[in-house]
Design an enzyme around this catalytic site. Sequence first.
Site, PDB file in Angstrom:
ATOM      1  N   ARG A  18       0.837  -1.195   0.000  1.00  0.00           N
ATOM      2  CA  ARG A  18       0.000   0.000   0.000  1.00  0.00           C
ATOM      3  C   ARG A  18       0.875   1.249   0.000  1.00  0.00           C
ATOM      4  NH1 ARG A  18      -2.847  -2.711  -2.178  1.00  0.00           N
ATOM      5  NH2 ARG A  18      -4.567  -3.915  -1.378  1.00  0.00           N
ATOM      6  N   CYS A  19       0.284   2.324  -0.504  1.00  0.00           N
ATOM      7  CA  CYS A  19       0.956   3.620  -0.600  1.00  0.00           C
ATOM      8  C   CYS A  19       1.606   3.962   0.745  1.00  0.00           C
ATOM      9  CB  CYS A  19      -0.074   4.681  -0.992  1.00  0.00           C
ATOM     10  SG  CYS A  19       0.612   6.307  -1.273  1.00  0.00           S
ATOM     11  N   PRO A  20       2.842   4.383   0.731  1.00  0.00           N
ATOM     12  CA  PRO A  20       3.703   4.776  -0.390  1.00  0.00           C
ATOM     13  C   PRO A  20       4.668   3.681  -0.849  1.00  0.00           C
ATOM     14  CG  PRO A  20       4.721   5.544   1.608  1.00  0.00           C
ATOM     15  CD  PRO A  20       3.434   4.812   2.010  1.00  0.00           C
ATOM     16  N   ASP A  45      -2.750  -1.816  -5.524  1.00  0.00           N
ATOM     17  CA  ASP A  45      -3.159  -0.650  -4.745  1.00  0.00           C
ATOM     18  C   ASP A  45      -3.768   0.383  -5.693  1.00  0.00           C
ATOM     19  OD1 ASP A  45      -3.485   1.529  -3.088  1.00  0.00           O
ATOM     20  OD2 ASP A  45      -1.366   1.751  -2.597  1.00  0.00           O
ATOM     21  N   ASP A  51      -0.316   7.478  -8.597  1.00  0.00           N
ATOM     22  CA  ASP A  51       1.064   7.683  -8.145  1.00  0.00           C
ATOM     23  C   ASP A  51       2.126   7.323  -9.180  1.00  0.00           C
ATOM     24  OD1 ASP A  51      -0.015   8.503  -5.757  1.00  0.00           O
ATOM     25  OD2 ASP A  51       0.470   6.653  -4.671  1.00  0.00           O
TER      26      ASP A  51
END
Length: 81
Positions: A18-20, A45, A51
């Site tokens: 998951r981000c980041p 994600d 992103d």
Amino acid sequence: MNDQFSAAQHQLDALGLRCPEPVMMVRKSVRRMNDGETLLIIADDPATTRDIPSFCEFMDHTLIASQTESTPYQYLIKKGL
């Protein structure tokens, strides 16, 4: 798998991250590559749909192809412009 994606010189599996984390892993992978080499990123994600294209634009890499209609998402980037 699309022929463009299967021709990638490097591959990064970011499934379950998951981000980041996915973008951090992409950055680390790209640093080890030579200009002009390609990287296939596989991720699930939803944040990667925003992103990864932004990362490519900001870092002057080329997003050659993407598949974001269903998971796993796939992105093919080329280091440099």
